[in-house]
Design an enzyme around this catalytic site. Structure first.
Site, PDB file in Angstrom:
ATOM      1  N   CYS A  65       0.726  -1.189  -0.002  1.00 57.66           N
ATOM      2  CA  CYS A  65       0.080  -0.114   0.020  1.00 57.66           C
ATOM      3  C   CYS A  65       0.922   1.300   0.005  1.00 57.66           C
ATOM      4  CB  CYS A  65      -0.868   0.069   1.115  1.00 57.66           C
ATOM      5  SG  CYS A  65      -2.008   1.299   1.192  1.00 57.66           S
ATOM      6  N   CYS A  69      -0.129   5.002   6.829  1.00 54.16           N
ATOM      7  CA  CYS A  69      -0.984   4.905   8.134  1.00 54.16           C
ATOM      8  C   CYS A  69      -0.026   4.010   9.242  1.00 54.16           C
ATOM      9  CB  CYS A  69      -2.440   3.948   7.818  1.00 54.16           C
ATOM     10  SG  CYS A  69      -3.242   4.803   6.693  1.00 54.16           S
ATOM     11  N   CYS A  72      -0.999   0.195  10.408  1.00 56.11           N
ATOM     12  CA  CYS A  72      -1.043  -0.884   9.301  1.00 56.11           C
ATOM     13  C   CYS A  72      -0.010  -1.738   8.976  1.00 56.11           C
ATOM     14  CB  CYS A  72      -1.772  -0.116   8.010  1.00 56.11           C
ATOM     15  SG  CYS A  72      -2.636  -1.368   6.801  1.00 56.11           S
ATOM     16  N   CYS A 109     -17.115  -9.311   3.797  1.00 58.22           N
ATOM     17  CA  CYS A 109     -16.346  -8.031   3.645  1.00 58.22           C
ATOM     18  C   CYS A 109     -15.403  -8.199   2.727  1.00 58.22           C
ATOM     19  CB  CYS A 109     -15.960  -7.350   5.188  1.00 58.22           C
ATOM     20  SG  CYS A 109     -17.484  -7.283   6.014  1.00 58.22           S
ATOM     21  N   CYS A 142     -20.139  -6.264   1.607  1.00 60.38           N
ATOM     22  CA  CYS A 142     -19.652  -4.829   2.212  1.00 60.38           C
ATOM     23  C   CYS A 142     -18.393  -4.585   1.224  1.00 60.38           C
ATOM     24  CB  CYS A 142     -19.574  -4.773   3.544  1.00 60.38           C
ATOM     25  SG  CYS A 142     -18.757  -3.240   4.054  1.00 60.38           S
ATOM     26  N   CYS A 202     -20.612   2.236   6.819  1.00 54.43           N
ATOM     27  CA  CYS A 202     -20.132   1.720   8.176  1.00 54.43           C
ATOM     28  C   CYS A 202     -18.401   2.273   8.474  1.00 54.43           C
ATOM     29  CB  CYS A 202     -19.891   0.207   7.744  1.00 54.43           C
ATOM     30  SG  CYS A 202     -18.514  -0.823   8.767  1.00 54.43           S
ATOM     31  N   ARG A 272     -19.687  -3.229  16.145  1.00 54.42           N
ATOM     32  CA  ARG A 272     -18.834  -4.587  15.920  1.00 54.42           C
ATOM     33  C   ARG A 272     -17.640  -4.618  16.792  1.00 54.42           C
ATOM     34  NH1 ARG A 272     -18.017  -5.099  10.135  1.00 54.42           N
ATOM     35  NH2 ARG A 272     -20.300  -5.277  10.139  1.00 54.42           N
TER      36      ARG A 272
END
Length: 404
Positions: A65, A69, A72, A109, A142, A202, A272
């Site tokens: 990626c 972040c 992550c 998901c 999702c 979400c 969740r």
């Protein structure tokens, strides 16, 4: 306790607590913890009964990626020894999803690392959604693909997506300390795009990154203002090889207080327990079911969760029941008001785990089995606790069977 009686009454009326009341929940003592859980548990049961919704993650592509972040494992510069692979084909993703659905999940998901999808990526995911829905009647899907450009949410909706996940993760005031390659406002904009397209939104948070109580309350109040249908609560997994590898700030009691605070602020929204529950709640996971009405089944994106059967046994032993595919997740007043969201199935949850590069989950949780001996929280600034985090080596992107 006057505070809890007040919060219980407000939760049953769907009335927003004051900031001071939310902060007071986080400041309660261990002696008061069961009282806090009991009060928040009554709010949870009012709106969701004793149902637990199961969700299943499929990591469509892993690692590499370009975003930075800090939390992550898939970030730019990450030295975490995770699986790295490019896009799964639709039939591969559908096969991976089938394992979770067979284990009792009602929502799949689909997550991909990266800043955001190209139009070609949206085509790929659209084909994958169709493949999953063609083979699994009634399944909810999702998508969690990062920052959305204009028109992309609508294309995902038209392809059959029910929801879109994009987490705020932390407060606006501290967001720049966590990520520099995109902004808090970028994340808010993507949640709003999902809403506007008629997708079930979400959006959640990550706790344990060194934030203050005020930061936690700030992000939860910001989430309430965005009005998502689902709020995933993640607990930081300090992956070795990431900038936050030494941030071990959470205890099981702290996690329960955070979940209770979220329930009081968002009483009728699906809450969740997402990444980090096995690592930080450990043997107190069953208590958390009295606060949250949704979990992920089996493994996460780049780390392994406890065995899927253990999740099902935990739910049953705690006196809860798995939510069926024919049941609507949200309470009637929300499901009716948000009838446009998730119109392909129900307006239930989204996904969430550790956000990566503008996406939702990116590398969560814990070991496959709990340690034999009780584990004490490591002091902040100590060495990374690699014994508590097991990198995923099975399921999507491998030749091994998934954990569901």
């Amino acid at each position: 306790m006057d505070l809890l009686n007040t919060l219980l009454d407000k939760g049953l009326r769907r009335e927003l607590p004051t900031r001071d009341e939310a902060l007071a929940v986080l400041a309660t003592s261990d002696d008061e913890l069961l009282d806090v859980v009991a009060a928040a548990g009554k709010v949870r049961r009012q709106w969701f009964g004793r149902r637990v919704k199961l969700n299943y993650l499929v990591n469509l592509k892993s690692g590499l990626c370009p975003e930075d972040c800090s939390y992550c494992s898939q970030r730019l510069g990450s030295k975490a020894k995770i699986l790295k692979y490019t896009w799964l084909k639709p039939d591969q993703a559908s096969e991976a999803a089938a394992a979770g659905l067979a284990g009792g999940a009602k929502r799949v998901c689909l997550v991909a690392s990266g800043r955001g999808p190209t139009d070609r990526d949206v085509d790929r995911v659209s084909d994958t959604i169709k493949a999953i829905k063609d083979q699994n009647e009634g399944v909810e899907v999702c998508a969690c693909l990062g920052l959305l450009s204009d028109g992309q949410a609508e294309r995902l909706r038209d392809a059959g997506a029910d929801a879109y996940n994009h987490n705020l993760n932390t407060s606006e005031g501290t967001y720049g300390d966590i990520t520099t390659t995109h902004t808090y406002a970028d994340r808010v904009d993507t949640v709003q795009k999902a809403h506007a397209a008629g997708l079930s939104a979400c959006s959640g948070l990550i706790a344990g990154m060194g934030e203050s109580d005020e930061d936690l309350v700030d992000v939860v109040y910001a989430l309430r203002a965005l009005d998502p249908d689902s709020v995933p609560v993640n607990f930081l997994i300090p992956f070795e090889g990431t900038p936050l590898a030494k941030e071990w700030n959470l205890t099981p009691q702290r996690c329960l207080r955070i979940l209770a605070m979220v329930r009081f602020v968002c009483p009728d929204v699906e809450v969740r327990i997402a990444g980090g529950r096995e690592v930080h709640l450990r043997t107190m996971q069953p208590l958390a079911l009295h606060l949250a009405n949704s979990i992920f089944l089996g493994d996460y994106l780049t780390s392994e969760g406890q065995a899927g059967k253990a999740d099902l046994d935990m739910i049953a032993d705690a006196g809860f029941e798995v939510e069926g595919t024919g049941e609507v997740t949200l309470p009637e007043h929300r499901a009716t008001a948000h009838a446009g969201y998730g119109s392909h199935t129900d307006a239930g949850a989204g996904c969430g785990s550790h956000g990566g590069g503008g996406c939702g989950p990116c590398g969560s949780t814990a070991q496959q089995e709990a340690p034999e001996e009780p584990v004490q929280e490591a002091a902040r600034g100590s060495e990374a606790r690699t014994d508590l985090v097991s990198v995923r080596r099975r399921g999507a992107g491998t030749d091994l069977a998934p954990n569901a």
